[in-house]
Scaffold this motif. Structure first.
Motif, PDB file in Angstrom:
ATOM      1  N   GLY A  29       0.806  -1.230   0.000  1.00  0.00           N
ATOM      2  CA  GLY A  29       0.000   0.000   0.000  1.00  0.00           C
ATOM      3  C   GLY A  29       0.824   1.257   0.000  1.00  0.00           C
ATOM      4  O   GLY A  29       0.260   2.375  -0.003  1.00  0.00           O
ATOM      5  N   ALA A  30       2.164   1.094  -0.006  1.00  0.00           N
ATOM      6  CA  ALA A  30       3.020   2.284  -0.015  1.00  0.00           C
ATOM      7  C   ALA A  30       2.932   2.959  -1.390  1.00  0.00           C
ATOM      8  O   ALA A  30       2.908   2.294  -2.423  1.00  0.00           O
ATOM      9  N   LEU A  31       2.853   4.304  -1.351  1.00  0.00           N
ATOM     10  CA  LEU A  31       2.762   5.075  -2.596  1.00  0.00           C
ATOM     11  C   LEU A  31       4.101   5.091  -3.292  1.00  0.00           C
ATOM     12  O   LEU A  31       5.122   5.464  -2.709  1.00  0.00           O
ATOM     13  N   VAL A  32       4.060   4.697  -4.529  1.00  0.00           N
ATOM     14  CA  VAL A  32       5.276   4.665  -5.335  1.00  0.00           C
ATOM     15  C   VAL A  32       5.286   5.834  -6.326  1.00  0.00           C
ATOM     16  O   VAL A  32       6.273   6.549  -6.446  1.00  0.00           O
ATOM     17  N   ALA A  33       4.225   6.028  -7.006  1.00  0.00           N
ATOM     18  CA  ALA A  33       4.137   7.098  -8.028  1.00  0.00           C
ATOM     19  C   ALA A  33       2.654   7.394  -8.267  1.00  0.00           C
ATOM     20  O   ALA A  33       1.764   6.728  -7.717  1.00  0.00           O
ATOM     21  N   LYS A  34       2.418   8.418  -9.045  1.00  0.00           N
ATOM     22  CA  LYS A  34       1.035   8.782  -9.409  1.00  0.00           C
ATOM     23  C   LYS A  34       1.007   9.131 -10.898  1.00  0.00           C
ATOM     24  O   LYS A  34       1.809   9.940 -11.373  1.00  0.00           O
ATOM     25  N   VAL A  35       0.104   8.517 -11.589  1.00  0.00           N
ATOM     26  CA  VAL A  35      -0.105   8.829 -13.005  1.00  0.00           C
ATOM     27  C   VAL A  35      -1.124   9.969 -13.083  1.00  0.00           C
ATOM     28  O   VAL A  35      -2.244   9.847 -12.563  1.00  0.00           O
ATOM     29  N   VAL A  36      -0.721  11.061 -13.676  1.00  0.00           N
ATOM     30  CA  VAL A  36      -1.581  12.248 -13.806  1.00  0.00           C
ATOM     31  C   VAL A  36      -1.981  12.399 -15.271  1.00  0.00           C
ATOM     32  O   VAL A  36      -1.107  12.446 -16.146  1.00  0.00           O
ATOM     33  N   ARG A  38       0.758   1.931  -6.138  1.00  0.00           N
ATOM     34  CA  ARG A  38       1.157   1.484  -4.803  1.00  0.00           C
ATOM     35  C   ARG A  38       1.617   0.032  -4.862  1.00  0.00           C
ATOM     36  O   ARG A  38       1.289  -0.699  -5.800  1.00  0.00           O
ATOM     37  N   THR A  39       2.347  -0.313  -3.825  1.00  0.00           N
ATOM     38  CA  THR A  39       2.803  -1.703  -3.733  1.00  0.00           C
ATOM     39  C   THR A  39       1.641  -2.573  -3.310  1.00  0.00           C
ATOM     40  O   THR A  39       0.819  -2.190  -2.463  1.00  0.00           O
ATOM     41  N   ALA A  40       1.575  -3.727  -3.908  1.00  0.00           N
ATOM     42  CA  ALA A  40       0.512  -4.678  -3.561  1.00  0.00           C
ATOM     43  C   ALA A  40       0.987  -5.706  -2.518  1.00  0.00           C
ATOM     44  O   ALA A  40       0.154  -6.302  -1.838  1.00  0.00           O
ATOM     45  N   ARG A  41       2.310  -5.872  -2.389  1.00  0.00           N
ATOM     46  CA  ARG A  41       2.897  -6.807  -1.412  1.00  0.00           C
ATOM     47  C   ARG A  41       4.307  -6.333  -1.112  1.00  0.00           C
ATOM     48  O   ARG A  41       4.791  -5.347  -1.682  1.00  0.00           O
ATOM     49  N   PHE A  42       4.990  -7.043  -0.243  1.00  0.00           N
ATOM     50  CA  PHE A  42       6.382  -6.730   0.066  1.00  0.00           C
ATOM     51  C   PHE A  42       7.250  -7.154  -1.111  1.00  0.00           C
ATOM     52  O   PHE A  42       7.042  -8.221  -1.693  1.00  0.00           O
ATOM     53  N   PRO A  43       8.185  -6.297  -1.534  1.00  0.00           N
ATOM     54  CA  PRO A  43       9.114  -6.737  -2.582  1.00  0.00           C
ATOM     55  C   PRO A  43       9.938  -7.931  -2.082  1.00  0.00           C
ATOM     56  O   PRO A  43      10.331  -7.994  -0.901  1.00  0.00           O
ATOM     57  N   LEU A  44      10.222  -8.867  -2.957  1.00  0.00           N
ATOM     58  CA  LEU A  44      11.007 -10.055  -2.634  1.00  0.00           C
ATOM     59  C   LEU A  44      12.375  -9.952  -3.268  1.00  0.00           C
ATOM     60  O   LEU A  44      12.581  -9.175  -4.218  1.00  0.00           O
ATOM     61  N   ALA A  45      13.251 -10.748  -2.790  1.00  0.00           N
ATOM     62  CA  ALA A  45      14.631 -10.709  -3.310  1.00  0.00           C
ATOM     63  C   ALA A  45      14.682 -11.194  -4.741  1.00  0.00           C
ATOM     64  O   ALA A  45      15.533 -10.754  -5.531  1.00  0.00           O
ATOM     65  N   ARG A  46      13.754 -12.046  -5.053  1.00  0.00           N
ATOM     66  CA  ARG A  46      13.760 -12.563  -6.411  1.00  0.00           C
ATOM     67  C   ARG A  46      13.173 -11.595  -7.420  1.00  0.00           C
ATOM     68  O   ARG A  46      13.264 -11.815  -8.614  1.00  0.00           O
TER      69      ARG A  46
END
Length: 835
Positions: A589-596, A631-639
């Motif tokens: 749910g973290a905000l990454v960017a916004k498309v305007v 937004r992120t949908a989950r935690f980023p993984l190493a892979r």
């Protein structure tokens, strides 16, 4: 000499009186002529035009005419010469049998003046009739004991002529026993009487033959004779005696034929043949002989033909009775005809017009009528009136003439024609009436302006319409008629976006059809207001205007325009556009960017939705449907790959829907150094031939770009503070791409800072990029930037200058005008620290 002077004075006075009488008659519209009877048809009577002082060429051929009142016309009038001539041979004795002075009357109408003149023509007598006796042979019976000096009335000779041409004297011849005596009656007539001059002796002569001659006073004289036979009888000493010296009878004119009007009676004291009485008419006019019959035995007078008060109102007769011995007596019978209301009034239209203008003033004459009733007294009194509620009234012009005039101004739009009924009622009981109808058409005057069917017109026109398409029809009616009611349409003057109104729309002059001359663009023109004028064909023309409102209906003809991230640059190595940083430790749910994105359409066509069409890791990121936030949908993984490529599709809600795509690169890194390293490796992979120091060069360029942007923003804030009255213009001329940002995002200068803070990164950089720090803000901006505010919302603070030229189709969007498109939605703070 004195006597001669007296004679000349009398002649001059007589001439003067004649002139005065002629002047008086001319002033009262009356002419008088005199002609002898029995003149052939077409004989000249008088010059009417000259005597009335008329100039016929100025009046026309039918300037004069004789009014026809339903009677026999004895005269005719030449329209070109104005001469009055006889229409047939006139017999005075037939027309004026019992009138001493025979005068015929007619009336002449001057059409142009509507003036009537009365003409009297006296018919003078000529000696064209011979005196005649009713009985050519008469037998008288006389007793031989008749005393000398006895008088016996003889039949009078009848001469239809008058004056000197009538019977003037009588002569008797044939026997010495008789002489002639002529008595003058009360009316001046001569009555012959047979006078016994010598005693009779039946034994000497039983019969005496006499000749009675009557002569008139004409030149030459005419004579008529009657034979008288006198039979001598035995003595008869009692004469008959009438019960009355005069019988007076009053009868109504409608008495039936064969009715007995009166019975005359006489008595005789003798007996036998000397006491037997017989009755006879001794003196009566031809008219009386035609109307009545006397019974010789009973003395009853009966009606033979119907009476007519209008032809003759009285009759006088002399009735004689005689016994068998020749003795007689006489009495007078006077029959008076009583008028009965048997004639309805007669209406004659002497002159009339059939057309009248509706603006004719009150009192304009439309007809001249002549009204008469042949009855007399109350039966002949006529009252005239107009039937119905019509804008006309009657005026009594002169005598029995009436004028029909307008009572007020007419209105053709209410009544286009009139049937004016004139009714005449007499004073009889029961009253009789008659009527005449005048047809009158009202001519139109242009006194009504065109009236539109609606007070105002409006139409909705879809944008991108075909040139020449029909928009709507205006319709106006004119209550007038003919050319005055012919309506033509034209556009009023006006301009649309600086161009003449006539270049946008046109109106067909005859039908009022409004056509679009060009294709409308909702994004340029949302509404067109104009005036249409309707003008009639009158002189002068009347007109009226109506307002027309054309509302341009938006169509989905503009695809969404992505403001951020900007489109990928075409130049090689320019991989900085649309790069975002996401730490490995980012929570879901973290905000990454916004498309305007914005859409130049309006309403539903400008509602935008976002969806993730393509991603390197499909489950790692999600896009807000209406906000466009990535937004992120989950935690980023190493892979997960360090560099994630996202393709976001922006769609509007039009039918069919239009869309645009935005490509966003997200680098999974904990710091800017890792971000730069990742970008450097990507750049090295894209261009393996570049020197190793290119990364530092790109870093310097990035810092310089951010510093220039910060400096430009400070200058912009300073200019806005100095010119607060121009708060509505925050961007330079031509920044049409952000014209539609709602005013809720911009509240003064502080509001600009707030908008930029709504989505920003705080970056700390040092000379050593490995020590650089990047911090994300938690807040997010609005969902979308609409292209334009709705018409009913307040005007946005950001708008183009009215003096600036319009943006052409090849102008760059607002995002292209900034030093770096990636920095549009961010407020950047750069901290430089020593290494």
């Amino acid at each position: 000499m004195w006597a001669a002077g007296r004679r000349w004075g009398r002649r001059e006075r007589a001439l003067l009186w004649g002139v005065l009488v002629a002047a008086w008659e001319a002033a009262w519209g009356q002419l008088r002529y005199s002609i002898p009877e029995e003149m052939p048809k077409g004989s000249f009577v008088g010059d009417v035009a000259k005597d009335l002082g008329l100039q016929l060429p100025a009046f026309g051929d039918r300037a004069l005419r004789i009014l026809d009142k339903g009677r026999t016309q004895y005269f005719a009038l030449h329209g070109k010469t104005g001469h009055l001539v006889t229409a047939e041979r006139i017999d005075r004795e037939q027309l004026c049998r019992l009138v001493q002075q025979c005068v015929l009357r007619c009336e002449v109408l001057v059409e142009r003046e509507m003036q009537v003149y009365e003409i009297e023509v006296e018919i003078t007598d000529i000696n064209d009739n011979v005196p005649s006796f009713r009985e050519v042979e008469t037998e008288l019976r006389m007793s031989e004991t008749t005393a000398p000096g006895s008088r016996f009335p003889l039949d009078e000779a009848h001469d239809p002529d008058s004056g000197p041409n009538s019977v003037q004297n009588y002569e008797l011849s044939g026997d010495e026993h008789f002489s002639l005596a002529v008595q003058t009656g009360p009316g001046g007539d001569q009555r012959p009487e047979l006078v016994l001059a010598k005693a009779l002796d039946r034994e000497e002569a039983a019969f005496h033959e006499l000749v009675l001659r009557a002569s008139d006073g004409g030149e030459p004289a005419r004579t008529g004779t009657a034979r008288i036979r006198v039979a001598v009888l035995d003595a008869n000493d009692n004469a008959p005696v009438f019960s009355q010296a005069e019988y007076t009878v009053r009868v109504p004119e409608d008495v039936p034929v064969d009715s007995t009007l009166v019975i005359v009676t006489a008595t005789d004291a003798d007996e036998g043949p000397n006491g037997h009485l017989k009755y006879s008419l001794k003196k009566a006019t031809d008219m009386a002989l035609d109307m009545f019959r006397l019974d010789a035995e009973t003395g009853a007078i009966t009606l033979v033909r119907s009476l007519d008060y209008e032809k003759d109102d009285s009759y006088e007769m002399e009735v004689q009775t005689h016994d068998g011995g020749g003795l007689f007596d006489k009495t007078k019978v006077a029959i008076t005809v009583i008028d009965v209301n048997d004639n309805p009034p007669e209406i004659t239209v002497s002159s009339a017009v059939s057309e009248i203008s509706e603006d004719a003033p009150a009192g304009t004459m439309v007809a001249l009528l002549y009204v008469q009733d042949r009855d007399s007294g109350a039966n002949g009194e006529v009252r005239c009136s107009l039937k119905g509620a019509v804008p006309f009234r009657l005026q009594n012009s002169r005598g029995s003439y009436y004028s029909v005039v307008t009572a007020r101004e007419l209105d053709r739009e209410q009544v286009s024609e009139y049937n004016v009924t004139v009714q005449a009622v007499d004073g009889g009981s029961p009253a009789l009436w008659s009527s005449a109808v005048l047809w009158l058409r009202v001519l139109d005057v242009n006194d009504n302006a065109p009236v539109f069917a609606e007070a105002r017109y409006s139409a909705h026109v879809p944008e991108n319409n075909a040139a020449g398409a029909l928009v709507l029809r205006v319709r106006a009616w004119d209550a007038d008629w003919g050319q005055n009611a012919r309506v033509r349409y034209r556009l009023g003057e006006g301009r649309v976006r600086g161009a003449p109104l006539s270049s946008y729309v046109s109106v067909e002059a005859e039908t009022g059809a409004l056509y679009a001359l060009r294709s409308f663009d909702y994004e340029e023109v949302r509404e067109v207001g104009l005036w249409v004028r309707a003008e009639d064909g009158g002189a002068p023309a009347l007109s009226s205007n109506v307002s027309v409102r054309l509302v341009i209906v938006d169509e989905n003809d503009n695809a969404p325009q992505v403001l951020y991230p900007p489109a990928a640059p075409l130049a090689a190595g320019a991989g900085w556009a649309g790069v975002e940083l996401a730490p490995h430790s980012a929570e879901p749910g973290a905000l990454v960017a916004k498309v305007v994105a914005v859409d130049a359409d309006a309403g539903q066509n400008a509602w935008l939705s976002y969806e993730l069409a393509k991603a390197t890791e499909p489950g790692l990121f999600r896009v807000g449907l209406h906000s466009g936030e990535v937004r992120t949908a989950r935690f980023p993984l190493a892979r997960d790959a360090a560099r994630q490529s996202l393709v976001v599709v922006v769609k509007d809600h039009g039918r069919p829907a239009l869309s645009a795509t935005a490509t966003l690169t997200v680098v999974l890194a904990e710091s800017v150094a890792e971000l730069l390293a990742e970008l450097g490796s990507a750049a090295s992979a894209a261009a393996p031939g570049e020197p190793a120091g290119s990364l530092t060069r790109w870093l310097v360029l990035a810092v310089a770009a951010v510093s220039c942007l910060f400096l430009a923003f400070l200058l912009l804030l300073l200019a806005l503070r100095l010119r607060r009255w121009r708060r509505s213009q925050l961007l330079a001329a031509g920044s049409g791409a952000l014209r539609g940002v709602p005013a809720s995002h911009f509240v003064g200068i502080d509001g600009v800072r707030a908008f930029l803070h709504s989505y920003s990164h705080e970056v700390s950089l040092t000379a050593d990029s490995r020590k650089s720090q990047l911090r994300f803000s938690g807040a997010s901006c609005c969902d979308t930037l609409p292209a334009r505010p709705p018409p009913d919302e307040p005007a946005p603070l950001l708008r183009e200058d009215s003096t600036a030229p319009p943006v052409s189709s090849n102008d760059r969007p607002f995002s292209a005008m900034l030093p770096s498109a990636a920095s549009l939605p961010f407020y950047c703070r750069v901290l430089l620290r020593p290494a």
